[in-house]
Design a protein around this motif. Structure first.
Motif, PDB file in Angstrom:
ATOM      1  N   ALA A 136       0.831  -1.200   0.000  1.00 28.63           N
ATOM      2  CA  ALA A 136       0.000   0.000   0.000  1.00 28.63           C
ATOM      3  C   ALA A 136       0.869   1.256   0.000  1.00 28.63           C
ATOM      4  N   ASN A 137       0.256   2.401  -0.291  1.00 23.20           N
ATOM      5  CA  ASN A 137       0.972   3.665  -0.232  1.00 23.20           C
ATOM      6  C   ASN A 137       1.492   3.923   1.180  1.00 23.20           C
ATOM      7  N   ASN A 138       2.668   4.549   1.248  1.00 26.40           N
ATOM      8  CA  ASN A 138       3.280   4.933   2.524  1.00 26.40           C
ATOM      9  C   ASN A 138       3.590   3.742   3.428  1.00 26.40           C
ATOM     10  N   SER A 139       3.857   2.594   2.822  1.00 26.38           N
ATOM     11  CA  SER A 139       4.234   1.429   3.626  1.00 26.38           C
ATOM     12  C   SER A 139       5.746   1.336   3.817  1.00 26.38           C
ATOM     13  N   GLY A 140       6.527   2.103   3.012  1.00 22.12           N
ATOM     14  CA  GLY A 140       7.974   2.131   3.191  1.00 22.12           C
ATOM     15  C   GLY A 140       8.783   1.590   2.030  1.00 22.12           C
ATOM     16  N   LYS A 141       8.138   1.319   0.898  1.00 23.92           N
ATOM     17  CA  LYS A 141       8.843   0.712  -0.245  1.00 23.92           C
ATOM     18  C   LYS A 141       9.936   1.622  -0.788  1.00 23.92           C
ATOM     19  N   SER A 142       9.584   2.866  -1.100  1.00 29.10           N
ATOM     20  CA  SER A 142      10.560   3.791  -1.681  1.00 29.10           C
ATOM     21  C   SER A 142      11.671   4.119  -0.690  1.00 29.10           C
ATOM     22  N   THR A 143      11.333   4.172   0.589  1.00 23.94           N
ATOM     23  CA  THR A 143      12.347   4.438   1.614  1.00 23.94           C
ATOM     24  C   THR A 143      13.408   3.345   1.614  1.00 23.94           C
ATOM     25  N   ILE A 144      12.979   2.103   1.494  1.00 22.91           N
ATOM     26  CA  ILE A 144      13.914   0.979   1.505  1.00 22.91           C
ATOM     27  C   ILE A 144      14.901   1.078   0.348  1.00 22.91           C
ATOM     28  N   VAL A 145      14.389   1.274  -0.869  1.00 22.44           N
ATOM     29  CA  VAL A 145      15.293   1.282  -2.031  1.00 22.44           C
ATOM     30  C   VAL A 145      16.148   2.546  -2.060  1.00 22.44           C
ATOM     31  N   SER A 146      15.624   3.645  -1.518  1.00 26.29           N
ATOM     32  CA  SER A 146      16.424   4.870  -1.454  1.00 26.29           C
ATOM     33  C   SER A 146      17.614   4.691  -0.509  1.00 26.29           C
ATOM     34  N   LYS A 163      10.601 -13.341  -7.552  1.00 24.90           N
ATOM     35  CA  LYS A 163      10.255 -13.144  -6.144  1.00 24.90           C
ATOM     36  C   LYS A 163       9.354 -11.931  -5.992  1.00 24.90           C
ATOM     37  N   LEU A 164       8.303 -12.087  -5.197  1.00 25.87           N
ATOM     38  CA  LEU A 164       7.435 -10.973  -4.832  1.00 25.87           C
ATOM     39  C   LEU A 164       7.664 -10.654  -3.364  1.00 25.87           C
ATOM     40  N   PHE A 165       7.960  -9.386  -3.081  1.00 23.10           N
ATOM     41  CA  PHE A 165       8.133  -8.903  -1.716  1.00 23.10           C
ATOM     42  C   PHE A 165       7.015  -7.909  -1.431  1.00 23.10           C
ATOM     43  N   ARG A 166       6.378  -8.054  -0.286  1.00 19.13           N
ATOM     44  CA  ARG A 166       5.335  -7.109   0.095  1.00 19.13           C
ATOM     45  C   ARG A 166       5.756  -6.365   1.352  1.00 19.13           C
ATOM     46  N   GLN A 224       7.261  -3.851   7.634  1.00 21.80           N
ATOM     47  CA  GLN A 224       7.673  -5.245   7.570  1.00 21.80           C
ATOM     48  C   GLN A 224       7.760  -5.675   6.107  1.00 21.80           C
ATOM     49  N   VAL A 225       8.725  -6.523   5.793  1.00 20.00           N
ATOM     50  CA  VAL A 225       8.886  -7.031   4.434  1.00 20.00           C
ATOM     51  C   VAL A 225       8.724  -8.546   4.481  1.00 20.00           C
ATOM     52  N   VAL A 226       7.789  -9.056   3.676  1.00 22.99           N
ATOM     53  CA  VAL A 226       7.556 -10.499   3.630  1.00 22.99           C
ATOM     54  C   VAL A 226       7.650 -10.966   2.184  1.00 22.99           C
ATOM     55  N   CYS A 253      -2.858 -14.740   1.897  1.00 26.60           N
ATOM     56  CA  CYS A 253      -3.093 -13.443   2.531  1.00 26.60           C
ATOM     57  C   CYS A 253      -2.344 -13.334   3.854  1.00 26.60           C
ATOM     58  N   VAL A 254      -2.377 -14.396   4.649  1.00 24.87           N
ATOM     59  CA  VAL A 254      -1.656 -14.389   5.926  1.00 24.87           C
ATOM     60  C   VAL A 254      -0.162 -14.232   5.681  1.00 24.87           C
ATOM     61  N   ASP A 255       0.355 -14.970   4.704  1.00 24.73           N
ATOM     62  CA  ASP A 255       1.784 -14.867   4.377  1.00 24.73           C
ATOM     63  C   ASP A 255       2.165 -13.458   3.935  1.00 24.73           C
ATOM     64  N   LEU A 256       1.234 -12.763   3.286  1.00 22.21           N
ATOM     65  CA  LEU A 256       1.511 -11.429   2.750  1.00 22.21           C
ATOM     66  C   LEU A 256       1.200 -10.311   3.739  1.00 22.21           C
ATOM     67  N   GLY A 257       0.696 -10.645   4.925  1.00 24.43           N
ATOM     68  CA  GLY A 257       0.345  -9.617   5.892  1.00 24.43           C
ATOM     69  C   GLY A 257      -0.935  -8.891   5.553  1.00 24.43           C
ATOM     70  N   ILE A 258      -1.856  -9.573   4.847  1.00 28.72           N
ATOM     71  CA  ILE A 258      -3.141  -8.986   4.449  1.00 28.72           C
ATOM     72  C   ILE A 258      -4.233  -9.600   5.316  1.00 28.72           C
ATOM     73  N   LYS A 259      -4.989  -8.777   5.996  1.00 30.05           N
ATOM     74  CA  LYS A 259      -6.095  -9.274   6.808  1.00 30.05           C
ATOM     75  C   LYS A 259      -7.249  -9.637   5.887  1.00 30.05           C
TER      76      LYS A 259
END
Length: 444
Positions: free
Chosen positions: A12-22, A259-262, A272-274, A353-359
């Protein structure tokens, strides 16, 4: 192997993706220090980030941060020297000027200069990319390959070249109108795509290429074209895509070598990265059942970018429930795609969904009680992440007797929640509304 080096980072937006790669980009830059802002640090004050870089020759370089300092300037640990030339990065904000200088510059020099420019200027505008491309165009064969790659993604591109207009050295783009004009007069989609093509065309086997939001200003067909083009590089390079577009996720690839990382925010506010195993994606049978492909298109893959999901058995469940919510002027539910493709597939989707952290909440038809009970048992200890619900009838809609040719007659043989035309049975309204309310409460 196609797709073996393809990695996609979603969430989702503002979850930290761009921060990680930056942060990874800064970690691999040639500087001995880096500044990490307060908002990027791990509680209480110190950032934690490290990278293990595997060279094509098999050597491993481990780079991290020495946190034994005060303030926001941190010294790097490990050996990062010489890595920035093999790490290619395309940021999400990438407009650039049309003007170039004769002579050009090496890709590694351009990328390091761009990084410094962005770190020092919030409103950075790229004034050097055209000059870097001009160096590529000094070799006619390299220029032809560059344009060919551009056309591979966007067939409406006719040419892209250097010239002098009114005393200015400028990049010219020729699109479907077949009239060359300066790049500053083209749409954002073209300039965004050219920036990506530059990194691809000047990369080397063994490089790591990170592209933040490749989908920007590209219509869906071009996104699909670019995805396939990136896959073509993935057998000789590591390609990392940070995206909000389902067109950059392929079922066959993430069920295999890719590989898909969420990235998601947990209940205490940390990113969190899963990354589920390929077996988790294979379990939902998303790409191998050719009769169910419609269930796993881009609408279904929106799931990867959401924090909540409602899993239904099939397309009829989706249509009738969404029509009911619209007719009663209720907010929509985060229903996944067109359903799961069958009751037996719902539990694998719940696991994913559980593996991906999606309720997730799952609704089982009344005649699938055994599937519902199996799900209730399996997720009893994970009820805060995945919970099954039970439909009050055997099916979402009335079932009709069929004639000899297989068509439905007007004789109802089993009553569902809704009539065939979509009207809810008055006797079911209150119980069905209660079910909807319980699901909303659970997902909130």
């Amino acid at each position: 192997m196609l797709g073996s080096g393809y990695n996609v980072l979603v969430g989702a937006n503002n979850s930290g993706k761009s921060t990680i790669v930056s942060l990874v980009r800064q970690l691999l830059a040639p500087d001995d220090t880096l500044t990490i802002g307060r908002e990027m640090r791990r509680e209480p004050e110190k950032p934690v980030i490290e990278a293990a870089w595997i060279h094509p020759n098999g050597d491993i370089a481990e780079i991290g941060i020495d946190t034994g300092v005060q303030g926001g300037i941190f010294r790097k640990t490990g050996n990062h020297n010489g890595l920035h030339g093999s790490f290619r990065f395309v940021p999400s904000r990438r407009p650039f000027a049309s003007d170039y200088h004769v002579g050009g510059m090496k890709p590694s020099d351009y990328e390091y200069g761009e990084l410094l420019g962005r770190l020092g200027n919030q409103a950075f505008f790229d004034g050097q990319l055209a000059t870097a491309i001009a160096k590529v165009f000094l070799d006619a064969s390299e220029k032809d390959l560059f344009v060919a790659e551009l056309m591979e993604v966007d067939p409406s591109s006719v040419d892209f070249t250097t010239d002098n207009v009114g005393g200015r050295n400028v990049m010219l783009y020729e699109g479907p109108s077949k009239r060359p004009h300066t790049l500053s007069d083209t749409g954002d989609g073209v300039t965004n795509l050219i920036r990506i093509i530059y990194v691809l065309a000047t990369s080397q086997p063994g490089d790591c290429i990170v592209i933040d939001e490749p989908e920007l200003s590209l219509h869906p067909q071009l996104q699909r074209n670019l995805y396939r083009h990136l896959l073509s590089y993935s057998d000789t390079r590591q390609v990392v895509v940070v995206t909000h577009s389902p067109h950059f996720v392929g079922w066959a690839e993430i069920s295999g070598a890719s590989k898909l990382f969420r990235v998601f925010i947990d209940i205490i506010g940390n990113s969190q990265v899963v990354s589920p195993a390929s077996a988790s994606f294979n379990a939902v049978n998303a790409h191998s059942n050719v009769m169910s492909r419609k269930y796993y298109d881009s609408v279904c893959k929106e799931l990867f970018f959401s924090n909540r999901a409602v899993l239904l058995e099939g397309a009829e469940d989706v249509h009738y429930i969404e029509n009911f919510l619209e007719a009663t002027e209720q907010k929509p539910l985060p229903i996944m795609g067109y359903g799961c493709g069958g009751a037996s597939v719902i539990r694998p989707w719940m696991r994913l969904c559980v593996d991906l952290g999606i309720k997730c909440a799952a609704i089982f038809d009344g005649d699938k009680k055994s599937e519902y009970e199996a799900a209730a048992s399996e997720f009893a200890d994970r009820a805060d992440h995945a919970r099954p619900f039970f439909l009050i009838k055997d099916d979402i809609r009335d079932k009709y007797e069929r004639n000899l040719s297989g068509g439905e007659t007007n004789k109802v043989i089993k009553e569902g929640v809704f009539r065939r035309e979509g009207i809810i049975h008055p006797s079911c309204r209150d119980a069905f509304q209660t079910l909807i309310d319980e699901i909303r409460k659970y997902l909130d």
